[in-house]
Design a protein around this motif. Structure first.
Motif, PDB file in Angstrom:
ATOM      1  N   PHE A 224       0.811  -1.218   0.000  1.00 39.11           N
ATOM      2  CA  PHE A 224       0.000   0.000   0.000  1.00 39.11           C
ATOM      3  C   PHE A 224       0.847   1.272   0.000  1.00 39.11           C
ATOM      4  N   ALA A 225       1.797   1.385   0.944  1.00 34.56           N
ATOM      5  CA  ALA A 225       2.607   2.601   1.031  1.00 34.56           C
ATOM      6  C   ALA A 225       3.412   2.815  -0.243  1.00 34.56           C
ATOM      7  N   GLU A 226       3.882   1.738  -0.846  1.00 31.51           N
ATOM      8  CA  GLU A 226       4.655   1.843  -2.093  1.00 31.51           C
ATOM      9  C   GLU A 226       3.771   2.360  -3.218  1.00 31.51           C
ATOM     10  N   TYR A 227       2.544   1.846  -3.294  1.00 32.04           N
ATOM     11  CA  TYR A 227       1.620   2.314  -4.328  1.00 32.04           C
ATOM     12  C   TYR A 227       1.333   3.806  -4.162  1.00 32.04           C
ATOM     13  N   VAL A 228       1.032   4.236  -2.936  1.00 29.13           N
ATOM     14  CA  VAL A 228       0.695   5.643  -2.704  1.00 29.13           C
ATOM     15  C   VAL A 228       1.889   6.537  -3.009  1.00 29.13           C
ATOM     16  N   GLN A 229       3.074   6.111  -2.630  1.00 27.41           N
ATOM     17  CA  GLN A 229       4.268   6.897  -2.920  1.00 27.41           C
ATOM     18  C   GLN A 229       4.433   7.081  -4.434  1.00 27.41           C
ATOM     19  N   GLU A 230       4.267   6.000  -5.180  1.00 23.84           N
ATOM     20  CA  GLU A 230       4.493   6.050  -6.627  1.00 23.84           C
ATOM     21  C   GLU A 230       3.393   6.795  -7.374  1.00 23.84           C
ATOM     22  N   HIS A 231       2.149   6.639  -6.927  1.00 19.73           N
ATOM     23  CA  HIS A 231       1.022   7.128  -7.724  1.00 19.73           C
ATOM     24  C   HIS A 231       0.345   8.377  -7.159  1.00 19.73           C
ATOM     25  N   VAL A 232       0.687   8.768  -5.940  1.00 16.33           N
ATOM     26  CA  VAL A 232       0.088   9.975  -5.357  1.00 16.33           C
ATOM     27  C   VAL A 232       1.165  10.960  -4.924  1.00 16.33           C
ATOM     28  N   PHE A 233       2.013  10.572  -3.985  1.00 13.69           N
ATOM     29  CA  PHE A 233       2.984  11.512  -3.425  1.00 13.69           C
ATOM     30  C   PHE A 233       4.011  11.978  -4.457  1.00 13.69           C
ATOM     31  N   ALA A 234       4.602  11.047  -5.191  1.00 14.98           N
ATOM     32  CA  ALA A 234       5.636  11.435  -6.164  1.00 14.98           C
ATOM     33  C   ALA A 234       5.080  12.327  -7.276  1.00 14.98           C
ATOM     34  N   PRO A 235       3.953  11.963  -7.908  1.00 12.73           N
ATOM     35  CA  PRO A 235       3.417  12.850  -8.944  1.00 12.73           C
ATOM     36  C   PRO A 235       3.066  14.244  -8.430  1.00 12.73           C
ATOM     37  N   LEU A 236       2.620  14.339  -7.178  1.00 15.48           N
ATOM     38  CA  LEU A 236       2.258  15.634  -6.609  1.00 15.48           C
ATOM     39  C   LEU A 236       3.451  16.361  -5.989  1.00 15.48           C
ATOM     40  N   LYS A 237       4.623  15.735  -6.029  1.00 12.79           N
ATOM     41  CA  LYS A 237       5.839  16.312  -5.443  1.00 12.79           C
ATOM     42  C   LYS A 237       5.660  16.612  -3.956  1.00 12.79           C
ATOM     43  N   MET A 238       5.023  15.674  -3.282  1.00 14.24           N
ATOM     44  CA  MET A 238       4.837  15.764  -1.827  1.00 14.24           C
ATOM     45  C   MET A 238       6.049  15.102  -1.161  1.00 14.24           C
ATOM     46  N   THR A 239       7.164  15.786  -1.202  1.00 17.70           N
ATOM     47  CA  THR A 239       8.438  15.186  -0.802  1.00 17.70           C
ATOM     48  C   THR A 239       8.593  15.035   0.705  1.00 17.70           C
ATOM     49  N   ASP A 240       7.773  15.728   1.474  1.00 18.56           N
ATOM     50  CA  ASP A 240       7.857  15.639   2.933  1.00 18.56           C
ATOM     51  C   ASP A 240       6.770  14.757   3.524  1.00 18.56           C
ATOM     52  N   GLY A 312       0.217  19.997 -14.381  1.00 14.37           N
ATOM     53  CA  GLY A 312       0.282  19.242 -15.619  1.00 14.37           C
ATOM     54  C   GLY A 312       0.229  17.739 -15.449  1.00 14.37           C
ATOM     55  N   VAL A 313       0.098  17.260 -14.208  1.00 11.11           N
ATOM     56  CA  VAL A 313       0.018  15.822 -13.935  1.00 11.11           C
ATOM     57  C   VAL A 313      -1.397  15.499 -13.467  1.00 11.11           C
ATOM     58  N   ARG A 314      -2.037  14.544 -14.127  1.00  9.19           N
ATOM     59  CA  ARG A 314      -3.406  14.169 -13.761  1.00  9.19           C
ATOM     60  C   ARG A 314      -3.399  12.869 -12.957  1.00  9.19           C
ATOM     61  N   LEU A 315      -3.998  12.918 -11.767  1.00  2.00           N
ATOM     62  CA  LEU A 315      -4.126  11.729 -10.930  1.00  2.00           C
ATOM     63  C   LEU A 315      -5.478  11.066 -11.091  1.00  2.00           C
ATOM     64  N   LEU A 316      -6.526  11.881 -11.262  1.00  4.95           N
ATOM     65  CA  LEU A 316      -7.884  11.374 -11.411  1.00  4.95           C
ATOM     66  C   LEU A 316      -8.606  12.169 -12.490  1.00  4.95           C
ATOM     67  N   ARG A 317      -9.611  11.561 -13.092  1.00  5.15           N
ATOM     68  CA  ARG A 317     -10.462  12.286 -14.022  1.00  5.15           C
ATOM     69  C   ARG A 317     -11.355  13.266 -13.253  1.00  5.15           C
ATOM     70  N   PRO A 318     -11.756  14.374 -13.895  1.00  2.00           N
ATOM     71  CA  PRO A 318     -12.666  15.304 -13.212  1.00  2.00           C
ATOM     72  C   PRO A 318     -13.938  14.632 -12.702  1.00  2.00           C
ATOM     73  N   ALA A 319     -14.530  13.744 -13.494  1.00  2.00           N
ATOM     74  CA  ALA A 319     -15.765  13.090 -13.074  1.00  2.00           C
ATOM     75  C   ALA A 319     -15.566  12.246 -11.820  1.00  2.00           C
ATOM     76  N   THR A 320     -14.372  11.686 -11.657  1.00  2.00           N
ATOM     77  CA  THR A 320     -14.103  10.872 -10.470  1.00  2.00           C
ATOM     78  C   THR A 320     -14.042  11.741  -9.222  1.00  2.00           C
ATOM     79  N   VAL A 321     -13.385  12.900  -9.321  1.00  2.00           N
ATOM     80  CA  VAL A 321     -13.338  13.806  -8.173  1.00  2.00           C
ATOM     81  C   VAL A 321     -14.747  14.297  -7.836  1.00  2.00           C
ATOM     82  N   ARG A 322     -15.548  14.585  -8.862  1.00  2.00           N
ATOM     83  CA  ARG A 322     -16.924  15.014  -8.618  1.00  2.00           C
ATOM     84  C   ARG A 322     -17.719  13.925  -7.907  1.00  2.00           C
TER      85      ARG A 322
END
Length: 422
Positions: A224-240, A312-322
């Motif tokens: 789980f933590a590896e997935y979130v790091q790769e697909h959420v934190f890293a793309p958003l540049k949440m380095t801390d 410029g990095v998309r994590l989710l489609r707009p409809a999904t966030v809605r």
């Protein structure tokens, strides 16, 4: 089919709403008022330290900090202070799982047992025997994935100070969220804890988001933590940001302070800090555990405000966030069957977030705008996204017990006395 049509209507209504007027009324955040609130909260002993960050109309509008991150070491609460966010971890987990939904790996109305077979034989608590053991029955329908996204599965979180029932005693015995367990072991134990209610009939805060985390592992094939790091934190540049596994960052980590019955704030002993107790242990919770900064978490909030995209990095489609930001609770779930959710304001629940559906009804209700969505965390942490005002806000504090009055007054500082919320 009627239920499907109702869901489609709700999603379309949410999409139309979020793409509606840019603002509910003319409004600009008053940074001096926000800073004065923080200073006053420290002077009045309401919290030892706090910070606030406001992003609006594409730029940072306000940042303020006051008080101490570590009072005993005279370390001020600063912009780079690390904080433990507890349940503000939950929306992060929701984003991770909804990424996998977009890939077609599961359906929202799939029975949970299709993906986590141990939940095929869950039982509902129907009463207690004279010896206190549970009387069990079959649920009226299977738990669905949607149920674990909106806290309608019937799961418990343990008694948490409430009178203990037979299901909570089983929870206590099995200790599903023990730091020594993996998420796989957690799920096996959780499936043996009786449900408090039939799925879909009650909103009850629970370990459902930790079940979401296990589902991420199963569907992605990654820890789980590896997935979130790769697909959420890293793309958003949440380095801390992350589930910290060592104490290397302790000089920047704010201390948690506990208020006694008189309101006096004392530091929580280091060995009692709940989140760092997971250091070096197998458990990575989906419902808690993240350490972050206000700037990093604002990047996550801005991604949601931008309907799934940042830099410029998309994590989710707009409809999904809605969809995540649309109240998905069945209207048949009466207020008395929504536990303490009603205390969050006039609204309902989407995917791992509260959703405001009407303006504040009384002065005692927290200020906010129709269509906003938010969540908070045990040490009085808070964030919200206000699409109509094109605004996101992060408030950081490290005070236990959870202080809703502090949030009420902070929202007053952000919105002002004349803000109607429409």
């Amino acid at each position: 089919m009627p239920a499907t049509r109702a869901l489609v209507s709700a999603v379309l209504a949410g999409a139309a709403f979020l793409s509606g007027p840019a603002s509910a009324q003319d409004y600009e955040p008053d940074c001096a008022r926000i800073a004065a609130f923080l200073d006053g909260a420290i002077d009045q002993g309401r919290t030892v330290g706090a910070s606030a960050l406001v992003w609006k109309d594409g730029s940072e509008r306000c940042f303020a900090a006051a008080g101490m991150a570590q009072r005993e070491a005279a370390k001020p609460f600063a912009r780079d202070t690390l904080v433990q966010i507890f349940s503000m971890t939950k929306p992060v987990t929701g984003v991770a799982l909804m990424q996998l939904w977009e890939r077609g790996t599961f359906g929202l109305d799939d029975p949970l047992a299709w993906h986590l077979p141990q939940f095929a034989d869950v039982k509902v608590l129907a009463g207690e025997n004279p010896d206190g053991s549970p009387i069990l029955r079959d649920p009226s329908r299977p738990i669905t994935v949607r149920d674990i996204l909106r806290h309608t599965a019937g799961f418990t979180y343990g008694a948490n100070g409430d009178p203990q029932n037979a299901a909570d005693r089983v929870w206590e015995e099995l200790d599903p969220l023990s730091p020594d367990k993996t998420l796989a072991e957690f799920a096996d134990a959780m499936a043996r804890v009786p449900l408090l209610y039939d799925p879909g009939t009650h909103w009850h805060y629970s370990a459902a988001v930790d079940v979401q985390a296990r589902l991420v592992e199963v569907l992605s094939g990654q820890p789980f933590a590896e997935y979130v790091q790769e697909h959420v934190f890293a793309p958003l540049k949440m380095t801390d940001t992350g589930w910290k596994r060592d104490m290397a960052e302790v000089p920047r980590l704010a201390r948690i302070y506990v208020a006694d019955s008189e309101g006096t704030l004392a530091p929580m002993p280091r060995d009692a800090w709940l989140e760092p107790n997971f250091m070096g242990k197998p458990m990575t919770m989906g419902g808690a555990g993240i350490v972050t900064t206000v700037d990093d978490y604002m990047r996550f909030a801005r991604m949601l405000l931008n309907e799934g995209e940042l830099g410029g990095v998309r994590l989710l489609r707009p409809a999904t966030v809605r969809l995540m930001a649309t109240d998905s609770l069945d209207p048949r779930i009466a207020p008395e069957d929504r536990s303490w959710l009603t205390g969050k304001g006039t609204g309902g629940f989407g995917i791992d977030v509260f959703v405001r559906t009407a303006p504040p009804q009384t002065p005692g209700e927290n200020r906010g705008t129709v269509g906003e969505f938010f969540w908070d965390g045990l040490p009085s942490m808070l964030f919200w996204v206000d699409p109509r005002q094109n605004m996101a806000v992060v408030f950081a504090a490290q005070k236990i017990p959870f202080d809703n009055a502090l949030h009420h007054d902070f929202r007053d500082a952000v919105y002002g006395a004349d803000y109607a919320g429409r």
